[in-house]
Enzyme design. Sequence first.
Site, PDB file in Angstrom:
ATOM      1  N   HIS A  41      -0.967  -2.293  -4.503  1.00 43.59           N
ATOM      2  CA  HIS A  41      -0.515  -3.199  -5.572  1.00 43.59           C
ATOM      3  C   HIS A  41      -0.568  -2.588  -6.967  1.00 43.59           C
ATOM      4  O   HIS A  41      -0.990  -3.253  -7.926  1.00 43.59           O
ATOM      5  CB  HIS A  41      -1.334  -4.488  -5.534  1.00 43.59           C
ATOM      6  CG  HIS A  41      -1.053  -5.368  -4.361  1.00 43.59           C
ATOM      7  ND1 HIS A  41       0.039  -5.227  -3.528  1.00 43.59           N
ATOM      8  CD2 HIS A  41      -1.771  -6.417  -3.852  1.00 43.59           C
ATOM      9  CE1 HIS A  41      -0.006  -6.130  -2.574  1.00 43.59           C
ATOM     10  NE2 HIS A  41      -1.092  -6.885  -2.739  1.00 43.59           N
ATOM     11  N   ARG A  67       0.816  -1.215   0.000  1.00 39.59           N
ATOM     12  CA  ARG A  67       0.000   0.000   0.000  1.00 39.59           C
ATOM     13  C   ARG A  67       0.853   1.272   0.000  1.00 39.59           C
ATOM     14  O   ARG A  67       2.007   1.260   0.455  1.00 39.59           O
ATOM     15  CB  ARG A  67      -0.926  -0.010   1.223  1.00 39.59           C
ATOM     16  CG  ARG A  67      -1.988  -1.100   1.130  1.00 39.59           C
ATOM     17  CD  ARG A  67      -2.669  -1.332   2.447  1.00 39.59           C
ATOM     18  NE  ARG A  67      -3.795  -2.244   2.311  1.00 39.59           N
ATOM     19  CZ  ARG A  67      -3.696  -3.574   2.339  1.00 39.59           C
ATOM     20  NH1 ARG A  67      -2.500  -4.133   2.509  1.00 39.59           N
ATOM     21  NH2 ARG A  67      -4.761  -4.358   2.208  1.00 39.59           N
ATOM     22  N   ASP A  98      -0.022 -10.324   8.028  1.00 36.61           N
ATOM     23  CA  ASP A  98      -0.050  -9.607   6.750  1.00 36.61           C
ATOM     24  C   ASP A  98       0.891  -8.422   6.898  1.00 36.61           C
ATOM     25  O   ASP A  98       0.520  -7.275   6.649  1.00 36.61           O
ATOM     26  CB  ASP A  98      -1.482  -9.156   6.443  1.00 36.61           C
ATOM     27  CG  ASP A  98      -1.581  -8.477   5.081  1.00 36.61           C
ATOM     28  OD1 ASP A  98      -2.597  -7.801   4.842  1.00 36.61           O
ATOM     29  OD2 ASP A  98      -0.634  -8.610   4.275  1.00 36.61           O
ATOM     30  N   GLU A 155       5.930 -12.221   0.006  1.00 39.56           N
ATOM     31  CA  GLU A 155       6.105 -11.123  -0.959  1.00 39.56           C
ATOM     32  C   GLU A 155       7.377 -10.343  -0.613  1.00 39.56           C
ATOM     33  O   GLU A 155       7.360  -9.390   0.166  1.00 39.56           O
ATOM     34  CB  GLU A 155       4.875 -10.223  -0.947  1.00 39.56           C
ATOM     35  CG  GLU A 155       3.572 -10.964  -1.279  1.00 39.56           C
ATOM     36  CD  GLU A 155       2.332 -10.232  -0.835  1.00 39.56           C
ATOM     37  OE1 GLU A 155       2.183  -9.036  -1.166  1.00 39.56           O
ATOM     38  OE2 GLU A 155       1.496 -10.858  -0.151  1.00 39.56           O
ATOM     39  N   TYR A 195       0.567 -17.934  -3.880  1.00 42.72           N
ATOM     40  CA  TYR A 195       0.033 -18.493  -2.629  1.00 42.72           C
ATOM     41  C   TYR A 195       0.564 -19.922  -2.471  1.00 42.72           C
ATOM     42  O   TYR A 195       0.183 -20.807  -3.238  1.00 42.72           O
ATOM     43  CB  TYR A 195      -1.493 -18.517  -2.675  1.00 42.72           C
ATOM     44  CG  TYR A 195      -2.150 -17.166  -2.528  1.00 42.72           C
ATOM     45  CD1 TYR A 195      -2.052 -16.192  -3.520  1.00 42.72           C
ATOM     46  CD2 TYR A 195      -2.875 -16.852  -1.384  1.00 42.72           C
ATOM     47  CE1 TYR A 195      -2.665 -14.950  -3.376  1.00 42.72           C
ATOM     48  CE2 TYR A 195      -3.494 -15.604  -1.230  1.00 42.72           C
ATOM     49  CZ  TYR A 195      -3.371 -14.666  -2.235  1.00 42.72           C
ATOM     50  OH  TYR A 195      -3.978 -13.440  -2.078  1.00 42.72           O
ATOM     51  N   HIS A 217       3.048 -12.588  -6.108  1.00 43.89           N
ATOM     52  CA  HIS A 217       1.981 -12.819  -5.132  1.00 43.89           C
ATOM     53  C   HIS A 217       1.471 -14.265  -5.190  1.00 43.89           C
ATOM     54  O   HIS A 217       0.274 -14.518  -5.139  1.00 43.89           O
ATOM     55  CB  HIS A 217       0.832 -11.860  -5.401  1.00 43.89           C
ATOM     56  CG  HIS A 217       0.089 -11.463  -4.166  1.00 43.89           C
ATOM     57  ND1 HIS A 217      -0.516 -12.373  -3.334  1.00 43.89           N
ATOM     58  CD2 HIS A 217      -0.148 -10.257  -3.601  1.00 43.89           C
ATOM     59  CE1 HIS A 217      -1.103 -11.742  -2.340  1.00 43.89           C
ATOM     60  NE2 HIS A 217      -0.895 -10.457  -2.464  1.00 43.89           N
TER      61      HIS A 217
HETATM   62  C1  G6D Z   1      -5.365  -8.097   1.522  1.00 44.04           C
HETATM   63  O1  G6D Z   1      -3.979  -6.944   3.085  1.00 44.04           O
HETATM   64  C2  G6D Z   1      -3.995  -8.026   2.154  1.00 44.04           C
HETATM   65  C3  G6D Z   1      -2.937  -7.800   1.111  1.00 44.04           C
HETATM   66  O2  G6D Z   1      -1.648  -7.842   1.712  1.00 44.04           O
HETATM   67  C4  G6D Z   1      -3.033  -8.880   0.044  1.00 44.04           C
HETATM   68  O3  G6D Z   1      -2.062  -8.654  -0.947  1.00 44.04           O
HETATM   69  C5  G6D Z   1      -4.419  -8.843  -0.559  1.00 44.04           C
HETATM   70  O4  G6D Z   1      -5.398  -9.048   0.447  1.00 44.04           O
HETATM   71  C6  G6D Z   1      -4.589  -9.949  -1.599  1.00 44.04           C
HETATM   72  O5  G6D Z   1      -5.716  -6.827   1.043  1.00 44.04           O
END
Ligand code: G6D
Length: 344
Positions: A104, A79, A251, A311, A180, A178
């Site tokens: 992003h 952000r 996060d 990330e 997963y 990004h």
């Molecule tokens: C949420 O806060 C998280 C972010 O870090 C993530 O990248 C996103 O979901 C996919 O906003």
Amino acid sequence: MNITKRQVVLDNKEITLYQLYNDKGMMVEAMNLGGIITKIMTEDKDGKFENVVLEWQDLNTYIENPGYFGAIIGRTAGRIHKAQVTIDNNIYTFPQNDNANNIHGGITGFDKKIWECEEIIDQEEVTLKLKCVSEDGEEGYPGQLDVVVYYKLNNSNEFTIRYEATTNKTTLVNLTQHTYFNLSGDAKRSIEKQEMFINSDKVCEIDHQAIPTGNLIDLSTDSIFNFKNKKLIGQDINKEHIQLTYAKGYDHPWLLNEGDLAAQLYDPISKRSMEIRTNQEAVVVYTMNHPNENKLTNGNSAPRRYAVCFETQAPPIGYNEVNKELSLLKPENKYYHETTFAFK
Ligand code: G6D
């Protein structure tokens, strides 16, 4: 060493999915849309190859791609507080696509671009070279940014991502990936029972909108965010802690110590292990704190905590433009980010 590919049409666009194989049977699949990684096939303790990244069942889900599954993120990961920044006394404003902040890379970030791809095969590794140009003023950023990303797979089961960028005006660049991860294979189990190590003594405090406040949490006095001794991701994730409440889990940007190993993920059942090495200052570890109703390839929806993202990046721009300097790129310099995911 080999690369195969297949074409599909998504959203009226010609999409190509490339499969990179090493000689050990490991395979990474990625597409020209957003550089999205859909598969990383690695073997478990019994030699069974399964996908260790979350993958949407319907490729059309990647058009909107909620959660940025598998995508290259840019120009800036994370952000930007208030969606604005001052560079050389000029104020630049960005789309407010996350509360009043930017996230992003804005509305059409690098995750939505069609990248120009080139396949490179040599003895030691296979490479998918992805190129794109972000025009001056795109999503509010100054300068034309020329970006090259290399996805490289070698015979040591190491998947390396190298990002390079140059600009003709001072701008912001902070790229990441990004994907997963879930080492159980084909998203069989929650990641709460997988062990994690993070080589960090300080984590960035965030506010209720996940914006770095500029304060650092010293992990010598905060065991919940301390992963210096590997522990189950789920060990402390449901405990009382304002930072866990704000993000509904982890996060956060962990500031990385010097040293070879930045982070590690291990699944005791499959005995799969993934080591992460990077030249970046930080890693945002995101424990997929929001469920997603879209279907994964295993036919189920994506419950929360069914993956973890690493990330690697500079810490995001927070209160009072903290961390801004780490994302500035001047015309005379070149942005260079290299991260390796090594699978054992
Ligand atoms: C949420 O806060 C998280 C972010 O870090 C993530 O990248 C996103 O979901 C996919 O906003």
